[in-house]
Each structure stands twice: as structure tokens, then as C-alpha cells.
Design an enzyme around this catalytic site. Structure first.
Site, PDB file in Angstrom:
ATOM      1  N   HIS A   1      35.040  47.652  40.782  1.00  0.00           N
ATOM      2  CA  HIS A   1      34.613  47.277  42.346  1.00  0.00           C
ATOM      3  C   HIS A   1      33.170  47.762  42.453  1.00  0.00           C
ATOM      4  O   HIS A   1      32.621  48.514  43.216  1.00  0.00           O
ATOM      5  CB  HIS A   1      35.649  47.919  43.165  1.00  0.00           C
ATOM      6  CG  HIS A   1      36.787  47.533  43.450  1.00  0.00           C
ATOM      7  ND1 HIS A   1      37.458  46.553  44.214  1.00  0.00           N
ATOM      8  CD2 HIS A   1      38.071  48.077  42.597  1.00  0.00           C
ATOM      9  CE1 HIS A   1      38.593  46.345  43.875  1.00  0.00           C
ATOM     10  NE2 HIS A   1      39.033  47.332  43.187  1.00  0.00           N
TER      11      HIS A   1
ATOM     12  N   ASP B   1      48.326  45.384  37.224  1.00  0.00           N
ATOM     13  CA  ASP B   1      47.781  45.806  38.665  1.00  0.00           C
ATOM     14  C   ASP B   1      48.771  45.466  39.413  1.00  0.00           C
ATOM     15  O   ASP B   1      48.449  45.001  40.737  1.00  0.00           O
ATOM     16  CB  ASP B   1      46.401  45.181  38.597  1.00  0.00           C
ATOM     17  CG  ASP B   1      45.517  45.755  39.843  1.00  0.00           C
ATOM     18  OD1 ASP B   1      45.938  46.664  40.649  1.00  0.00           O
ATOM     19  OD2 ASP B   1      44.453  45.035  40.089  1.00  0.00           O
TER      20      ASP B   1
ATOM     21  N   GLU C   1      42.210  55.062  41.579  1.00  0.00           N
ATOM     22  CA  GLU C   1      41.389  53.747  41.674  1.00  0.00           C
ATOM     23  C   GLU C   1      40.650  53.800  43.070  1.00  0.00           C
ATOM     24  O   GLU C   1      41.354  53.933  44.135  1.00  0.00           O
ATOM     25  CB  GLU C   1      42.103  52.406  41.489  1.00  0.00           C
ATOM     26  CG  GLU C   1      41.079  51.215  41.541  1.00  0.00           C
ATOM     27  CD  GLU C   1      42.051  50.019  41.673  1.00  0.00           C
ATOM     28  OE1 GLU C   1      41.238  48.958  41.444  1.00  0.00           O
ATOM     29  OE2 GLU C   1      43.249  49.898  41.866  1.00  0.00           O
TER      30      GLU C   1
ATOM     31  N   HIS D   1      40.138  45.794  35.570  1.00  0.00           N
ATOM     32  CA  HIS D   1      40.572  44.645  35.952  1.00  0.00           C
ATOM     33  C   HIS D   1      39.119  43.646  35.782  1.00  0.00           C
ATOM     34  O   HIS D   1      38.726  43.154  36.628  1.00  0.00           O
ATOM     35  CB  HIS D   1      41.064  44.337  36.930  1.00  0.00           C
ATOM     36  CG  HIS D   1      40.694  45.023  38.343  1.00  0.00           C
ATOM     37  ND1 HIS D   1      39.234  45.139  38.784  1.00  0.00           N
ATOM     38  CD2 HIS D   1      41.182  45.741  39.499  1.00  0.00           C
ATOM     39  CE1 HIS D   1      39.130  45.486  39.795  1.00  0.00           C
ATOM     40  NE2 HIS D   1      40.321  46.117  40.262  1.00  0.00           N
TER      41      HIS D   1
END
Length: 394
Positions: free
Chosen positions: A200, A283, A135, A221
Site C-alpha cells: 500500500h 489474500d 498488514e 500483493h
């Protein structure tokens, strides 16, 4: 109990959950790590090793595509014992397969973790490891969330090639696709059989459409650290969230802890995408399974101090979340109770859908003949009673 070669294990007296229906009270037969039969009622076999589900549910083992830690440990701590502690903690909550996930970091720390993972990946102490999910660090600064801004940067071939050459265990990499060089990186990853995932990100709908052409078919997510409808120079644009809903080829993952994703958004996601396109993910950071209070996001050596309160991890100023402390059983319970979905749908989002996203749906994610005997038994409150991995009872 030690199982002899060729001996049959029998899990009986439980409602058998498949991705699309409840088969009712039945018996699952296991031998040499595989499911060899699914039978109605109390099907008996001579000399079998028996486990009574006591009227609970017999379901496929939970698969967590995105976890950073649990039980006081983080994968970025870069020790074998921390990796094992995480696997043991998640096993308690029904996870039979997990994908260790990193954070944005310096390359020295990341490469050290790759070495540790290579030594520990075949462990049998807890939930099995399915491969690595990196990530970052290629993220949009404005949507960094709890990712450490010191490490954010654009994709650079000389950097990511070193990482890819170091490890054959990377199966997914989360990236902001609008960054310079990200689409070419996506093509490279897909060519290597690695899933590029959107995360993100400041991408708008058009950016996501283009990213999908370069292999970005999953969104990390969902809802967190991405934009919805936005305005640029007075014009309104659909964002990454709308793209996730509109593009049928895109799968999404939800942190269904009731906080990152509250009940109305759970309902909206399932109504629009369906259980077959949604994976539930924890997560989770090191605070999962631990008491509330101060903790660390990332490694003990270089991580950020955070606080856990109200069932979630937060940055010290309490203005943003810092990862979840959820476990797989909590996600299934929330989707069933708060999201008001059937138990079959909730289990599917924690088993078959993540298996399908990772391309292992022919071996894992179902209670069916020929599948790996990864099975979880839980009661009506979705409290874990027993876990089996490859037929081994834990």
C-alpha cells in the site's frame, strides 16, 4: 484412522511433484510426522497404512502467506471459533500452513486478536498457523485500497513497540516504506527476525532501493495498491512495480485469482522473476468458500460492508476490490491454466517459494526425505482429494 507410533503411512500410485520436476508415479513413505522415503513405483511396506492417490498428483502442502479469512469468518472477528473455521475452510483447498493476516484497525482490536491467536495457535482442526502477518496500519493514504482510512497513520515507536512487546508470534509486517519512520522500523523488525514487507505504497524505484537496505525484501500483493511508472514535476520515474522486477533480492506475491492479477500479468511476473521468487497468496477475506452477495471486510463489529460478485470482493461503489475470495487450489489451477506454467512451477509458487520467504525451507515445501509430511493429493483438474499435515490424514 489412528496411526500407531512408529507405523508407516504409504501414499502411492500418484505422480510426485517436486519444485523442479515430476518424478512420475511413485510412493511417499511417512512416519511420525516426517517423510522417510520417496520411492519409484508402487513401493510396498509391511503393515503400512495405505492411501491410493489413484493416478493423481502428490505434492507438497500449500502454504498461504497472506489470508484474512474464509468460510464466513475473519481473523479480526477475534474469536477462537472464527480462527478455527478459517483453518478448516482453507484445509479443504489444500492449504496445510497459513499465516493469519490482520487489517488496519484500532489498537484495541489488534491487541485483542493477538490474545486470541496466542490461545489458538497450536490448533489441529485445520491448516496449521505459521505466525502472524500484520498488514498495516502504516500505509500511504493514496494507495489504501480497501484498508479503512480511519486507521491509517505513520509508524510511531511508542505504538509499535507496545504491539511487539505483546506478541512473540509476529513474523511479518507490511508497511509503506516511504512514510516517516518506516526505514528505522524496518531495521528494528529485521533485528527481531520479522520480515518487513512493502505494501500500500507510493514508493518509487529509488525509495524501494533504499527500503531494501533496511530489510524490506518482499512486496505484498504485487501490482495491487502500488505505483508503476509515474510522473512527478514532468519527470518520469520507475515505480514500485518496476523495482520489484529489477531488484533480484526482492521476492513478490501474487493474488493469482485471474482478477486481481489477470493472465497476462501472471505471465509477465513469472517471465521476469521466476517461480523461485514468487509466492501465490489468496489474500482471502471471509467470503472465500461462501456464496456471493453482501459480506463484511474486517471484523463483524467494525468492518466495512462489501459485495462479492464475479469471483471477487468489491467495495460497494464497485470502483475497487476489497480482497479476494480465492483459495489455494484456485491459485495453482490459474497459474497452470491461465498463466501457462508447468504444474511443477505452479506448485512451487504455492509451497517451496513461500517456505523460503519465511525461512522454513529446510522443513517444509518439498516432497523429500526428512521434510515435514505436509502433503496434498489432487487430480488433473487440481481438485483436492486428500490432505496430510505432519502425516495426519484429514
Amino acid at each position: 484412522m489412528e496411526i500407531k507410533k512408529g507405523q508407516i503411512t504409504r501414499i502411492f500410485n500418484g505422480e510426485i511433484i517436486t519444485p523442479d520436476k515430476n518424478l512420475g508415479i511413485g510412493t511417499v513413505l511417512i512416519s511420525e510426522g516426517k517423510i522417510i522415503g520417496v520411492e519409484p513405483g508402487n513401493y510396498k511396506v509391511a503393515d503400512s497404512v495405505d492411501y491410493d492417490a489413484k493416478g493423481g498428483f502428490i505434492a507438497p502442502g500449500f502454504i498461504d502467506l497472506h489470508t484474512h479469512g474464509a468460510g464466513g469468518s475473519d481473523f479480526m472477528d477475534c474469536t477462537e471459533e472464527d480462527c478455527l473455521a478459517i483453518a478448516r475452510e482453507h484445509l479443504k483447498h489444500g492449504t496445510t500452513l497459513l499465516y493469519p493476516t490482520t487489517l488496519a484497525s484500532d489498537n484495541q482490536e489488534l491487541l485483542r486478536f493477538l490474545d486470541v491467536y496466542d490461545r489458538v495457535k497450536g490448533q489441529h482442526a485445520g491448516a496449521a498457523f505459521g505466525g502472524l502477518h500484520l498488514e498495516g496500519p502504516y500505509f500511504a493514504y493514496a494507495f489504501r485500497g480497501a484498508q479503512d482510512p480511519r486507521y491509517l497513520r505513520n509508524p510511531a515507536p511508542e505504538e509499535y513497540m507496545e504491539i511487539l512487546d505483546k506478541s512473540q508470534d509476529i513474523v511479518r509486517w507490511s508497511i509503506a516504506p516511504e512514510l516517516p519512520g518506516a526505514l528505522e522500523f524496518g531495521d528494528l523488525l529485521r533485528g527481531k527476525g520479522i520480515l518487513p514487507s512493502i505494501a500500500h505504497t507510493d514508493a518509487i524505484y529509488e525509495d524501494v532501493v533504499e527500503a531494501v537496505r533496511h530489510g524490506f525484501t518482499h512486496i505484498t500483493h504485487f501490482y495491487s495498491c502500488m505505483n508503476g511508472i509515474t510522473r512527478r514535476n514532468a519527470y518520469r520515474y520507475a515505480g514500485c512495480i518496476e523495482a520489484g522486477y529489477l531488484l533480484d533480492e526482492v521476492t513478490i506475491e501474487l493474488i493469482a485469482d485471474g482478477i486481481h492479477v489477470p493472465a497476462p500479468l501472471m505471465k509477465l511476473a513469472v517471465k521476469n522473476k521466476g517461480a523461485e521468487k514468487i509466492a501465490l497468496v489468496t489474500d482471502s477475506m471471509r467470503g472465500a468458500g461462501m456464496p456471493e452477495g453482501k459480506s463484511i471486510l474486517g471484523s463483524r463489529e467494525k468492518g466495512q460492508e462489501i459485495i462479492i460478485e464475479g469471483g471477487v470482493a468489491k467495495m460497494p461503489d464497485r470502483q475497487s476490490f476489497a480482497g479476494s475470495v480465492a483459495t489455494a487450489d484456485r491459485l495453482v489451477r490459474n497459474m497452470y491454466q491461465l498463466g501457462e506454467r508447468s504444474i511443477e512451477e505452479a506448485v512451487c509458487m504455492m509451497s517451496l517459494t513461500p517456505a523460503t520467504i519465511m525461512g522454513i525451507q529446510e522443513q517444509k515445501g518439498k516432497i523429500a526425505k526428512g521434510y515435514d509430511a505436509d502433503i496434498v493429493v489432487f487430480n488433473a483438474d487440481i481438485q483436492i482429494q486428500q490432505v496430510f499435515i505432519n502425516g495426519q490424514q484429514y
